[in-house]
Design a protein around this motif. Structure first.
Motif, short mmCIF file in Angstrom:
data_model
loop_
_atom_site.label_atom_id
_atom_site.label_comp_id
_atom_site.label_asym_id
_atom_site.label_seq_id
_atom_site.Cartn_x
_atom_site.Cartn_y
_atom_site.Cartn_z
N MET A 78 -22.32 -30.88 16.84
CA MET A 78 -20.91 -30.51 16.86
C MET A 78 -20.66 -29.19 16.14
N GLU A 79 -21.48 -28.89 15.09
CA GLU A 79 -21.26 -27.68 14.32
C GLU A 79 -21.42 -26.42 15.16
N LYS A 80 -22.23 -26.51 16.21
CA LYS A 80 -22.44 -25.32 17.03
C LYS A 80 -21.15 -24.87 17.71
N ASN A 81 -20.14 -25.74 17.77
CA ASN A 81 -18.88 -25.39 18.40
C ASN A 81 -17.89 -24.74 17.42
N ILE A 82 -18.30 -24.55 16.18
CA ILE A 82 -17.43 -23.93 15.19
C ILE A 82 -17.97 -22.54 14.87
N SER A 83 -17.36 -21.53 15.45
CA SER A 83 -17.80 -20.16 15.16
C SER A 83 -16.97 -19.51 14.07
N CYS A 84 -15.93 -20.22 13.60
CA CYS A 84 -15.10 -19.68 12.52
C CYS A 84 -15.85 -19.87 11.20
N PRO A 85 -16.18 -18.78 10.49
CA PRO A 85 -16.90 -18.90 9.22
C PRO A 85 -16.09 -19.72 8.21
N PRO A 86 -16.76 -20.48 7.34
CA PRO A 86 -16.05 -21.33 6.37
C PRO A 86 -15.01 -20.58 5.54
N ALA A 87 -15.35 -19.38 5.10
CA ALA A 87 -14.40 -18.63 4.27
C ALA A 87 -13.16 -18.25 5.08
N GLU A 88 -13.37 -17.84 6.34
CA GLU A 88 -12.24 -17.47 7.20
C GLU A 88 -11.41 -18.71 7.52
N TRP A 89 -12.09 -19.83 7.75
CA TRP A 89 -11.40 -21.10 8.02
C TRP A 89 -10.45 -21.43 6.87
N GLU A 90 -10.96 -21.34 5.65
CA GLU A 90 -10.13 -21.69 4.50
C GLU A 90 -9.00 -20.70 4.31
N ARG A 91 -9.25 -19.42 4.60
CA ARG A 91 -8.16 -18.42 4.47
C ARG A 91 -7.03 -18.74 5.45
N ILE A 92 -7.41 -19.05 6.69
CA ILE A 92 -6.39 -19.32 7.71
C ILE A 92 -5.65 -20.62 7.41
N VAL A 93 -6.39 -21.71 7.23
CA VAL A 93 -5.77 -23.00 6.98
C VAL A 93 -5.02 -22.98 5.65
N GLY A 94 -5.60 -22.31 4.65
CA GLY A 94 -4.94 -22.22 3.36
C GLY A 94 -3.60 -21.51 3.43
N HIS A 95 -3.53 -20.49 4.28
CA HIS A 95 -2.26 -19.77 4.44
C HIS A 95 -1.19 -20.68 5.02
N TYR A 96 -1.50 -21.34 6.14
CA TYR A 96 -0.49 -22.15 6.83
C TYR A 96 -0.14 -23.43 6.09
N SER A 97 -1.03 -23.91 5.22
CA SER A 97 -0.76 -25.14 4.47
C SER A 97 -0.26 -24.85 3.05
N ASN A 98 0.08 -23.60 2.78
CA ASN A 98 0.58 -23.23 1.45
C ASN A 98 2.09 -23.41 1.40
N PRO A 99 2.60 -24.36 0.63
CA PRO A 99 4.04 -24.62 0.59
C PRO A 99 4.83 -23.56 -0.18
N ASN A 100 4.12 -22.63 -0.81
CA ASN A 100 4.80 -21.58 -1.58
C ASN A 100 4.93 -20.27 -0.82
N LYS A 101 4.42 -20.23 0.42
CA LYS A 101 4.52 -19.01 1.23
C LYS A 101 5.65 -19.17 2.24
N PRO A 102 6.75 -18.42 2.08
CA PRO A 102 7.89 -18.54 3.01
C PRO A 102 7.45 -18.33 4.45
N GLY A 103 7.97 -19.17 5.33
CA GLY A 103 7.68 -19.03 6.74
C GLY A 103 6.54 -19.89 7.25
#
Length: 354
Positions: A1-26
């Motif tokens: 299954m991992e072969k289907n994830i081309s998003c690097p772990p650090a980029e994954w966390e940056r993206i998901v971290g942004h959208y799941s941050n309750p302190n970032k307006p919008g």
């Protein structure tokens, strides 16, 4: 299954971290936290929703690249998450939000302490205006399906409907949501099991969700973004591909409405503003809404370049903005706050004139 994830772990966390941050307006987490008044819970729900949708894509054999992950994040369903957090019908959430906005305007201009009878009239008036707004969109061919929200007494607002209470509830059920230590759970009708409750559509893999122009605008998604997804990607996300073709065929935004949507990311509002100002450019409309002419021109050019280059990562967009803006321009987050303010103010004006 991992072969289907081309998003690097650090980029994954940056993206998901942004959208799941309750302190970032919008962000979805920010908007959800303002509603349920729990930052940690909002962040947890948004992150879990994103991860669940990514797993669905993986199970369909799709490659979760940064672009697809960002699209998933942009499609976070706040209604579904509010339903999950509070156990409340999606229709009640929509009706309640309209009511709260109308009530705030009433308190500011008429009476800061409306009576129960006033609140009932405010609720029903807000629903009637929403019905009229949806009817205009149907008449214009911009949406195919509409949603009938409940009146204050829990009855269906659809003309000709019987007066029996619907399962979503009304004003009383809405007020219960805000009483402490009283969890609320509204069950679907006896003849509708939870697997077919539209409020639980995000957890139902069989029933495909029908995308509408209104839904796109409510969740900050441009028609161009979702129309660019392949049918297999849409199916993996539980979306009805035909509904995407319906809104993309003949009703895609072009002209000044399309340029406005680059900045506002609100399809219905962009169309409304362009139609209300047929002789005005997107720049002029944004200036009247509150941006400086220099910022409006810069934002339109910047958003077009990001779209043309296929840039959707919030982190990269912020870097690109900082690299190209002049000192007189606000930073990227300041720009987003200004746009969010315009969308909120202009949406309120549209409702007032509905």
């Amino acid at each position: 299954m991992e072969k289907n994830i081309s998003c690097p772990p650090a980029e994954w966390e940056r993206i998901v971290g942004h959208y799941s941050n309750p302190n970032k307006p919008g962000t979805p987490a920010y908007r959800l936290a303002r509603f349920i008044q729990d930052d940690a819970r909002a962040s947890e729900l948004v992150r879990q929703w994103i991860e669940d949708e990514a797993i669905k894509a993986l199970n369909k054999g799709h490659d979760v690249a940064p672009e697809l992950l960002t699209d998933i994040c942009k499609r976070v369903s706040l209604e579904a998450l509010t339903h999950r957090a509070l156990g409340v019908s999606v229709k009640l959430i929509r009706a309640g939000v309209l009511y709260e906005k109308a009530k705030a305007r009433y308190q500011a201009s008429v009476d800061p302490h409306p009576s129960r009878e006033d609140e009932e009239r405010i609720w029903d008036g807000a629903i009637d205006r929403e019905n009229a707004r949806q009817q205009r969109l149907v008449d214009a061919g911009r949406i195919r399906n509409r949603t009938w929200l409940p009146y204050h007494d829990s009855t269906n607002s659809r003309p000709g409907a019987n007066r029996a209470p619907v399962s979503s509830g009304g004003l009383d059920e809405w007020r219960l949501m805000f009483e402490p230590h009283k969890p609320v759970r509204f069950a679907p009708f006896d003849d509708m099991d939870e697997d077919h409750d539209r409020a639980l559509a995000d957890r139902t893999p069989v029933e495909r969700f029908e995308v509408t122009a209104d839904w796109c605008s409510e969740h900050g998604i441009t028609l161009e973004t979702i129309a660019a997804m392949s049918e297999s990607e849409l199916l993996a996300m539980g979306v009805d591909p035909q509904s995407v073709r319906d809104i993309a065929s003949g009703h895609g935004l072009d002209g000044e409405a399309g340029r406005l949507d680059l900045v506002l990311h609100d399809t219905a509002l962009s169309v409304e503003l362009a139609e209300r100002n047929p002789k005005s450019s997107a720049t002029a409309i944004l200036v009247r809404a509150g941006l400086s002419r220099r910022l409006a021109d810069f934002a339109l050019a910047f958003e077009k370049r990001m779209r043309d280059e296929g840039v959707s990562s919030p982190a990269r967009m912020a870097r690109e903005w900082e690299a190209s803006r002049s000192r007189a321009m606000p930073d990227y987050h300041g720009y987003l706050r200004r746009v969010a303010g315009i969308v909120e103010a202009e949406s309120a004006r549209v409702l007032e004139h509905a």
